[in-house]
Design an enzyme around this catalytic site. Structure first.
Site, short mmCIF file in Angstrom:
data_model
loop_
_atom_site.label_atom_id
_atom_site.label_comp_id
_atom_site.label_asym_id
_atom_site.label_seq_id
_atom_site.Cartn_x
_atom_site.Cartn_y
_atom_site.Cartn_z
N GLY A 115 8.30 3.37 -0.74
CA GLY A 115 7.48 2.91 -2.65
C GLY A 115 6.89 3.60 -2.91
O GLY A 115 5.78 4.53 -1.57
N HIS A 116 5.94 3.86 -3.96
CA HIS A 116 4.93 4.23 -4.25
C HIS A 116 3.61 3.92 -2.88
O HIS A 116 3.38 2.31 -3.03
CB HIS A 116 4.63 4.18 -5.71
CG HIS A 116 4.87 2.63 -6.25
ND1 HIS A 116 4.52 2.43 -7.71
CD2 HIS A 116 4.68 1.37 -5.50
CE1 HIS A 116 4.32 1.10 -7.97
NE2 HIS A 116 4.32 0.91 -6.36
N ASN A 117 3.02 4.25 -3.14
CA ASN A 117 1.16 4.53 -2.30
C ASN A 117 1.57 3.83 -1.09
O ASN A 117 0.37 3.39 0.16
CB ASN A 117 0.70 2.98 -3.54
CG ASN A 117 -0.02 4.07 -4.46
OD1 ASN A 117 0.82 3.34 -5.62
ND2 ASN A 117 -0.78 4.80 -4.40
#
Length: 332
Positions: A242-244
């Site tokens: 997932g993002h970040n």
């Protein structure tokens, strides 16, 4: 077909030959199905019992093996049979797909892209503006690399993979078919008038050196800054990052596992197949998350967790044993 003598193979392995054969070795194979011209492996003592019924003429074994090869058969003793196996597989590996020309005429390459010496770009690839591709890297047919991406040296990207804009991949990486690097993170917020409103994902993905990413895996771009995979990470097929999220060095994620947004993995973390990690969770160096587990909070370095929700592995095993005993007693 490639064929080698046992002596030629041992020149690579640098082990000790025990026993004797004159047969040329034609391929590596599992103990149970190998034939009289094939080489196999015994990486653990529990597999020694299969040697007697195997037809393999040679096995690569650990130095502490407790059986003898037998008549007209041989062992190559090494310190680590599992690592030696990878060397044998390399010896017999067929050549990769052939490029008749380094840059296929159907590839679309922007005039501003910089292509390093020895790089190969296959049919129907797209390379966007200001992309940099390092020396000896390979893009197999139908790869897309969008604007301002960088690909390091000696990196291989297999067919169907997409590297979206402003993402960076290091040296000596392998990106398998249909992986997606830099798709939008899953960011939405409820709005009383519009329903779910998309949150722009303006970051990117940064992948270190010697990283391998499996087929159909997705590494989402950061919402603000970067999703980061450290050097030496190995990611299986069908994994979601997932993002970040930020992975340290030498992390392993097995198939169907997933990280929600803003997860941090330390160095050497192992995530088992189908395990799920909650957003904004930190997992310390060397921790192991068992297959199918669900992690809902931070994990200390070196811990092994099992279950859903995941708890210390020893506690989980005790609970399962007690539950099993209770169920068995209720059936009496």
């Amino acid at each position: 077909m490639k064929q080698f003598t046992i002596e030629e193979i041992n020149e690579v392995l640098k082990g000790t030959i025990v026993g004797s054969i004159t047969t040329k070795i034609t391929a590596p194979e599992q103990l149970e199905v190998a034939n009289e011209t094939e080489i196999s492996f015994i990486g653990n003592k529990k597999y020694e019992k299969f040697w007697a019924s195997s037809k393999a003429c040679v096995a690569v074994v650990n130095e502490d093996i407790s059986i003898e090869p037998g008549e007209n058969r041989a062992f190559i003793k090494v310190k680590n049979a599992d690592l030696a196996m990878s060397q044998v597989l390399s010896i017999f590996a067929p050549p990769p797909p052939v490029f008749k020309t380094n840059i296929h005429p159907t590839a679309s390459i922007d005039d501003t892209a910089q292509i390093g010496d020895g790089a190969k770009i296959g049919a129907n690839c797209y390379v966007g503006p200001n992309v940099k591709i390092g020396e000896n890297s390979i893009l197999y047919p139908n790869v897309t690399v969008l604007d301002e991406c960088t690909i390091g040296k000696n990196t291989t990207i297999w067919s169907g993979a997409v590297v979206r804009e402003r993402c960076h991949i290091g040296n000596d990486c392998i990106i398998h078919p249909n992986a997606t690097i830099g798709a939008d993170g899953f960011g939405f917020r409820p709005d009383p008038e519009k329903g779910l409103v998309k949150i722009p994902q303006i970051g990117n993905v940064i992948i270190g050196n010697n990283v391998e990413i499996g087929a159909n895996t997705c590494v989402d771009r950061g919402k603000f800054s970067s999703t980061v995979l450290g050097n030496g990470c190995k990611i299986d097929n069908l994994v979601q990052i997932g993002h970040n999220s930020k992975l340290g060095m030498f992390c392993i994620m097995a198939g169907n596992s997933g990280l929600a947004g803003s997860v941090t993995l330390g160095n050497g973390v192992i995530i088992g197949g189908s395990a799920s990690i909650k957003d904004h969770t930190t997992i310390g160096d060397g921790a192991v998350i068992g297959a199918g587990s669900g992690v809902t909070g931070d994990v200390e370095a070196g811990k092994t967790l099992l279950g859903y929700p995941a708890i210390d592995a020893k506690d989980a095993l005790r609970q399962w044993a007690i539950l099993k005993r209770m169920v068995n007693e209720s059936k009496k």
